[in-house]
Enzyme design. Structure first.
Site, PDB file in Angstrom:
ATOM      1  NE  ARG A 133     -38.975  -9.481 -26.111  1.00  0.00           N
ATOM      2  CZ  ARG A 133     -40.087  -9.465 -25.408  1.00  0.00           C
ATOM      3  NH1 ARG A 133     -41.067  -8.749 -25.527  1.00  0.00           N
ATOM      4  NH2 ARG A 133     -39.946 -10.566 -24.467  1.00  0.00           N
ATOM      5  CE1 TYR A 186     -34.555  -8.590 -29.849  1.00  0.00           C
ATOM      6  CE2 TYR A 186     -35.364 -10.761 -28.932  1.00  0.00           C
ATOM      7  CZ  TYR A 186     -35.194  -9.445 -28.671  1.00  0.00           C
ATOM      8  OH  TYR A 186     -35.480  -8.756 -27.440  1.00  0.00           O
ATOM      9  CE1 TYR A 211     -29.816  -3.667 -24.047  1.00  0.00           C
ATOM     10  CE2 TYR A 211     -29.062  -3.638 -21.880  1.00  0.00           C
ATOM     11  CZ  TYR A 211     -29.815  -3.901 -22.889  1.00  0.00           C
ATOM     12  OH  TYR A 211     -31.180  -4.692 -22.477  1.00  0.00           O
ATOM     13  CB  VAL A 261     -25.366 -11.656 -20.426  1.00  0.00           C
ATOM     14  CG1 VAL A 261     -26.394 -11.702 -19.305  1.00  0.00           C
ATOM     15  CG2 VAL A 261     -23.984 -11.941 -19.944  1.00  0.00           C
ATOM     16  CB  ALA A 280     -28.011  -5.588 -16.029  1.00  0.00           C
ATOM     17  CD  GLN A 300     -35.921 -10.494 -21.990  1.00  0.00           C
ATOM     18  OE1 GLN A 300     -35.048  -9.870 -22.789  1.00  0.00           O
ATOM     19  NE2 GLN A 300     -36.450 -11.539 -22.319  1.00  0.00           N
ATOM     20  CB  ALA A 324     -27.984  -1.332 -13.277  1.00  0.00           C
ATOM     21  CB  SER A 374     -37.292  -4.266 -14.163  1.00  0.00           C
ATOM     22  OG  SER A 374     -37.885  -3.097 -13.978  1.00  0.00           O
TER      23      SER A 374
HETATM   24  C1  SAM Z   1     -32.130  -8.673 -23.594  1.00  0.00           C
HETATM   25  S1  SAM Z   1     -31.467  -8.740 -21.919  1.00  0.00           S
HETATM   26  C2  SAM Z   1     -29.934  -8.052 -22.270  1.00  0.00           C
HETATM   27  C3  SAM Z   1     -28.945  -7.892 -21.115  1.00  0.00           C
HETATM   28  C4  SAM Z   1     -27.436  -7.248 -21.359  1.00  0.00           C
HETATM   29  N1  SAM Z   1     -26.856  -8.178 -22.525  1.00  0.00           N
HETATM   30  C5  SAM Z   1     -26.843  -7.268 -20.037  1.00  0.00           C
HETATM   31  O1  SAM Z   1     -25.695  -7.939 -20.303  1.00  0.00           O
HETATM   32  O2  SAM Z   1     -27.133  -6.725 -19.311  1.00  0.00           O
HETATM   33  C6  SAM Z   1     -32.461  -7.354 -21.173  1.00  0.00           C
HETATM   34  C7  SAM Z   1     -32.814  -7.636 -19.798  1.00  0.00           C
HETATM   35  O3  SAM Z   1     -31.510  -7.494 -18.895  1.00  0.00           O
HETATM   36  C8  SAM Z   1     -32.027  -6.636 -18.121  1.00  0.00           C
HETATM   37  N2  SAM Z   1     -31.244  -5.461 -17.901  1.00  0.00           N
HETATM   38  C9  SAM Z   1     -30.978  -4.654 -18.844  1.00  0.00           C
HETATM   39  N3  SAM Z   1     -30.446  -3.348 -18.518  1.00  0.00           N
HETATM   40  C10 SAM Z   1     -30.590  -3.480 -17.237  1.00  0.00           C
HETATM   41  C11 SAM Z   1     -30.503  -2.491 -15.921  1.00  0.00           C
HETATM   42  N4  SAM Z   1     -29.856  -1.339 -16.203  1.00  0.00           N
HETATM   43  N5  SAM Z   1     -30.555  -2.894 -14.767  1.00  0.00           N
HETATM   44  C12 SAM Z   1     -30.975  -4.174 -14.468  1.00  0.00           C
HETATM   45  N6  SAM Z   1     -31.399  -5.088 -15.462  1.00  0.00           N
HETATM   46  C13 SAM Z   1     -31.023  -4.686 -16.818  1.00  0.00           C
HETATM   47  C14 SAM Z   1     -33.461  -6.869 -17.729  1.00  0.00           C
HETATM   48  O4  SAM Z   1     -33.922  -7.997 -17.049  1.00  0.00           O
HETATM   49  C15 SAM Z   1     -33.817  -6.714 -19.180  1.00  0.00           C
HETATM   50  O5  SAM Z   1     -35.090  -7.155 -19.259  1.00  0.00           O
END
Ligand code: SAM
Length: 267
Positions: free
Chosen positions: A66, A70, A92, A97, A124, A166, A206, A233
Site C-alpha cells: 500500500r 500511495y 471518499y 482523516v 466513517a 483499518q 457504515a 471495518s
Molecule cells: C484509509 S482510511 C479512510 C478513511 C476515510 N478518509 C474517512 O474519512 O472515513 C480507511 C479506513 O476507514 C474506515 N472506514 C472506511 N469506510 C468505512 C465505513 N463505511 N464504515 C466504517 N469504517 C470505514 C475503516 O477503518 C477503513 O479501514
C-alpha cells in the site's frame, strides 16, 4: 498566469448524498479532477459532474504494498498539479482523516508555491457516532490505526472510547489486504487485561448507500480473532466503565467549586 491550486475534497461515505454543496461545486468547476472513491457508483457520480475526472483507484495493483501504491498516487497528483490551473482531488469520506495521499500531496504542492486547500466532509467516524449513538465528548475518544496501535503498544485509557481504524487490514501492508489472524490474536491479548474477555466490542461498517443498513457486529472481546472484517471495518471498543473523579484533584479543590463541578460536569 494566476497561481495554480490544489483543492482536496471529500465526498463523504455515500457519494452525492453525503457530499456538501461546496465540494460538489469544486468538483464541477475544476480544470481537472482525480478521485479515489470506494465504489463504481461514486466514481460515476463524480465523472458525471466533471468529464475530466480520472480514477486513481486503478493504481491498486495486486502484489504492490500500500505504501508503494500511495506513493504512486502522490506522484500522479503532483504531475497533474504542475499541468493544471485548478486541480481537484476527491476522496471518499473526509479527505483529511487517515488519508496519507491527501496530506502528502498537499505538503509537496505547498513546496511548489501552489495554493492548497482542503474541504472537510463526512467521515466513517461521523456515521459511527450516529449509528452507534456514541458521543465522543462524553468520556473522551481515542483513535488509532490498528497496526500502528499494535506495533507501538500505544498507551490508552480504557475509560475513554477506543476506535481502531483499518482493523480489516491489521498486520497486512500489501494489496489486496485482509486482517492477519496472528495480529488479531495479539491485539486481543493486548486489550484483554484492560477490559476483560467478555467486554463487548463492535465491528462497524457504515452503509455505502442510502438504501442499505450499516453493518454492526457486537461480540465479546475474546471472540475478536475469529470475527469477520472487511476493508471498510472499524473496531469500536466502548469504555470499560464510567469515568471516576481523581481523589488527588478533589483534595486540592475549594469545597464550593467541588460541589458545583460534581453536580454538573460528569453527566
Ligand atoms: C484509509 S482510511 C479512510 C478513511 C476515510 N478518509 C474517512 O474519512 O472515513 C480507511 C479506513 O476507514 C474506515 N472506514 C472506511 N469506510 C468505512 C465505513 N463505511 N464504515 C466504517 N469504517 C470505514 C475503516 O477503518 C477503513 O479501514
Amino acid at each position: 498566469m494566476s497561481r495554480r491550486s490544489l483543492i482536496v475534497v471529500g465526498v463523504g461515505i455515500r457519494a452525492g448524498v453525503d457530499t456538501t454543496p461546496e465540494a460538489r461545486e469544486l468538483i464541477r468547476g475544476a480544470d481537472k479532477v482525480l478521485h479515489v472513491v470506494g465504489d463504481p457508483l461514486a466514481a460515476a457520480w463524480i465523472e458525471g459532474l466533471n468529464p475530466t475526472a480520472e480514477s486513481l483507484a486503478t493504481m491498486y495493483i495486486g502484489g504492490a504494498t500500500r505504501e508503494e501504491i500511495y506513493a504512486a498516487m502522490v506522484d500522479k497528483i503532483m504531475v497533474c498539479v504542475r499541468r493544471t490551473r485548478q486541480l481537484c482531488v476527491a476522496f471518499y469520506g473526509h479527505p483529511g482523516v487517515f488519508c496519507y495521499v491527501a496530506h502528502e500531496a498537499m505538503r509537496l504542492a505547498r513546496l511548489e508555491n501552489v495554493i492548497v486547500r482542503m474541504v472537510p466532509a463526512i467521515s466513517a467516524v461521523d456515521w459511527l457516532f450516529a449509528d452507534l449513538g456514541v458521543d465522543p465528548g462524553a468520556q473522551g475518544c481515542q483513535s488509532y490505526e490498528a497496526t500502528t496501535f499494535l506495533l507501538c503498544g500505544c498507551r490508552f485509557d480504557p475509560y475513554a472510547a477506543l476506535l481502531l481504524w483499518q482493523i480489516g487490514a491489521i498486520g497486512d501492508p500489501g494489496w489486496p489486504c485482509s486482517a492477519n489472524s496472528q495480529c488479531l490474536e495479539l491485539l486481543t491479548e493486548y486489550l484483554k487485561p484492560h477490559y476483560g474477555p467478555h467486554h463487548e466490542v463492535v465491528i462497524y461498517e457504515a452503509a455505502w448507500d442510502p438504501v442499505s443498513d450499516p453493518s454492526i457486529t457486537r461480540l465479546p472481546l475474546a471472540e475478536l480473532p475469529q470475527a469477520h472484517t472487511t476493508l471498510g471495518s472499524t473496531l469500536f471498543v466502548p469504555p470499560r466503565g464510567p469515568l471516576r473523579i481523581d481523589p488527588q484533584v478533589i483534595k486540592k479543590l475549594d469545597q464550593k467549586v467541588l460541589a458545583l463541578l460534581t453536580s454538573r460536569s460528569l453527566k
